[in-house]
Design a protein around this motif. Structure first.
Motif, PDB file in Angstrom:
ATOM      1  N   ALA A  63      53.687  63.864  64.662  1.00 23.14           N
ATOM      2  CA  ALA A  63      53.751  62.489  64.166  1.00 23.14           C
ATOM      3  C   ALA A  63      52.669  62.217  63.123  1.00 23.14           C
ATOM      4  N   PHE A  64      51.507  62.802  63.351  1.00 23.07           N
ATOM      5  CA  PHE A  64      50.355  62.592  62.480  1.00 23.07           C
ATOM      6  C   PHE A  64      50.637  63.080  61.058  1.00 23.07           C
ATOM      7  N   PHE A  65      51.101  64.328  60.955  1.00 17.74           N
ATOM      8  CA  PHE A  65      51.340  64.894  59.630  1.00 17.74           C
ATOM      9  C   PHE A  65      52.580  64.294  58.971  1.00 17.74           C
ATOM     10  N   ALA A 308      47.275  50.705  66.697  1.00 14.55           N
ATOM     11  CA  ALA A 308      48.283  50.307  65.715  1.00 14.55           C
ATOM     12  C   ALA A 308      49.056  51.529  65.220  1.00 14.55           C
ATOM     13  N   TRP A 309      48.331  52.618  65.009  1.00 14.52           N
ATOM     14  CA  TRP A 309      48.975  53.872  64.584  1.00 14.52           C
ATOM     15  C   TRP A 309      49.958  54.362  65.644  1.00 14.52           C
ATOM     16  N   MET A 310      49.532  54.337  66.907  1.00 12.99           N
ATOM     17  CA  MET A 310      50.409  54.759  67.997  1.00 12.99           C
ATOM     18  C   MET A 310      51.663  53.887  68.055  1.00 12.99           C
ATOM     19  N   ALA A 311      51.483  52.575  67.945  1.00 22.04           N
ATOM     20  CA  ALA A 311      52.619  51.657  68.024  1.00 22.04           C
ATOM     21  C   ALA A 311      53.632  51.931  66.921  1.00 22.04           C
ATOM     22  N   LYS A 312      53.133  52.296  65.748  1.00 24.61           N
ATOM     23  CA  LYS A 312      54.020  52.557  64.613  1.00 24.61           C
ATOM     24  C   LYS A 312      54.645  53.950  64.658  1.00 24.61           C
ATOM     25  N   ASN A 313      53.844  54.944  65.013  1.00 25.58           N
ATOM     26  CA  ASN A 313      54.279  56.332  64.860  1.00 25.58           C
ATOM     27  C   ASN A 313      54.704  57.024  66.147  1.00 25.58           C
ATOM     28  N   MET A 314      54.242  56.516  67.297  1.00 29.29           N
ATOM     29  CA  MET A 314      54.621  57.096  68.585  1.00 29.29           C
ATOM     30  C   MET A 314      54.921  55.978  69.582  1.00 29.29           C
ATOM     31  N   PRO A 315      55.845  55.082  69.230  1.00 26.06           N
ATOM     32  CA  PRO A 315      56.123  53.937  70.091  1.00 26.06           C
ATOM     33  C   PRO A 315      56.616  54.366  71.470  1.00 26.06           C
TER      34      PRO A 315
END
Length: 406
Positions: A63-65, A308-315
């Motif tokens: 998800a990060f990359f 916020a990153w988790m909510a967007k990219n790994m909900p």
């Protein structure tokens, strides 16, 4: 399992990544796995098998990359992140890494997970001169640039962590009688070697030392043996599945030793909650990352950015699992390294940049702990703070302790 994703990190703005001022002037240089448009990164970890609790680390990296790429990549290049499932099995790791190097032709390996699995590829990747970076294991042998100049760890080393626990037991447990539960591989042995080293002349205070294999179904019999030995302190050197079993079994049989557990199993979601919060009270570990369940970090800017990153990219993922925090912090370091490389994406320059960090503060790493490396120092993070489980979270105490091996 093969996943090739393109991706972003948090904690660093998209603009900072895309328009990095560290882009080198002059001629572009590439080794296999890099070009004007792409950087190939190879990875493997246990998405299945007895250590599959760590699979979320690999999922986080994907998800990060992917998010990095959506933000424009690194110095204009997209990341081709190729990851395989090795099941925490050294033969499968060898197979996966050979495929990454010889068929996929990656520029570098990143975050391959596990001590026995990385041991199986250690000589191969150094012979091939492939950067083997920020690997997901704290064994002390990953910091040996003289003999293995292409391999670098990330987290504080297990040997030193073991020494810290031994010192705390001797100072705080009256008339200690120590029981040791150890995973029977290089991961377990590195912790116990440091533990015994620190005990020194008091090594005879270990009254029982039992082991288990990663393929064993449970450690119930081992915990019963440790209780029967009369031990009043437990050094629990195990991976998440077995750490949770050990906590639960000790409670089931009414054994309440002073309990010290390795950092690699300190996840609230993967270990403490399954073991039972009521059974986990008072357990001590060593921390170097901010725990996502610790309320003191609730309003910290890096924690807010990560959530916020988790909510967007790994909900929908469990944000009480510290493995996601670990994955985010180390992936940030990988991006910072590649940014520093600019247009010189040779393997030699990747290692040169990895070995030239000074007091870099990564997101989600505890205050006072920074990344420092040099051509003779391959231990990026070498400090920890002790933490005690209280209620439903970890409670930090004492000072930040810098590793003696650094």
């Amino acid at each position: 399992m093969k996943t090739s994703r393109r991706g972003f990190i948090g904690g660093v703005s998209a603009a900072a990544i895309v328009s990095s001022s560290s882009v080198a002037l002059g001629q572009k240089k590439y080794d296999e796995g890099a070009s004007d448009t792409e950087i190939k990164i190879g990875h493997c970890c246990p998405y299945s098998g007895p250590a599959s609790a760590y699979g979320v680390i690999g999922k986080s990296h994907q998800a990060f990359f992917k998010a990095i790429n959506e933000a424009g990549g690194i110095n204009g290049r997209k990341i081709d992140f190729i990851t395989y499932d090795d099941g925490y099995s050294p033969p499968k790791t060898v197979e996966a890494v050979r495929r990454l190097v010889e068929q996929d032709k990656v520029l570098l390996l990143f975050q391959t997970l596990g001590t026995p699995t990385n041991t199986a590829i250690h000589k191969y990747v150094n012979q091939k001169k492939i950067p083997h970076l920020y690997i997901s294991t704290g064994a002390s042998k990953w910091g040996d640039p003289k003999h293995f100049p292409w391999t670098m760890g990330f987290q504080p080393d297990y040997n030193t962590e073991g020494q810290i626990y031994a010192k705390h037991i001797l100072a705080n447990v009256k008339d200690p009688k120590i029981g040791v539960l150890m995973q029977n591989d290089d991961f377990g042995k590195d912790y116990v070697d440091g533990f015994k080293k620190s005990l020194g002349k008091d090594a005879d205070k270990i009254v029982k030392h039992v082991t288990y294999e990663i393929t064993d179904p449970t450690v119930d019999s081992q915990i019963i043996q440790l209780k029967d030995s009369g031990a009043n302190a437990l050094f629990n050197v195990s991976t998440p599945k077995f750490a949770a079993q050990a906590i639960r079994k000790a409670a089931d049989i009414g054994w309440k030793p002073a309990h010290y557990m390795t950092n690699v199993s300190a996840s609230v979601a993967a270990v403490m909650k399954p073991a039972g919060f009521q059974n986990s009270q008072g357990i001590i570990t060593a921390a170097y990352l901010k725990d996502p369940t610790d309320k003191q970090w609730e309003n910290a800017p890096d924690m807010k950015t990560w959530r916020a990153w988790m909510a967007k990219n790994m909900p929908g993922e469990n944000t009480s699992d510290g493995a996601y925090v670990f994955a985010y912090a180390v992936a940030t370091l990988m991006v910072e390294t590649l940014k520093k490389c600019g247009d010189d994406l040779t393997r030699a320059n990747v290692m040169k940049q990895a070995a030239s960090f000074h007091n870099l503060q990564l997101p989600l790493v505890l205050p006072g702990i920074t990344v420092n490396t040099s051509p003779t120092d391959y231990y990026p993070l070498q400090a920890v703070q002790l933490s005690r489980f209280k209620g439903e979270t970890w409670d930090l105490f004492g000072d930040v302790m810098h590793a003696e091996s650094s």
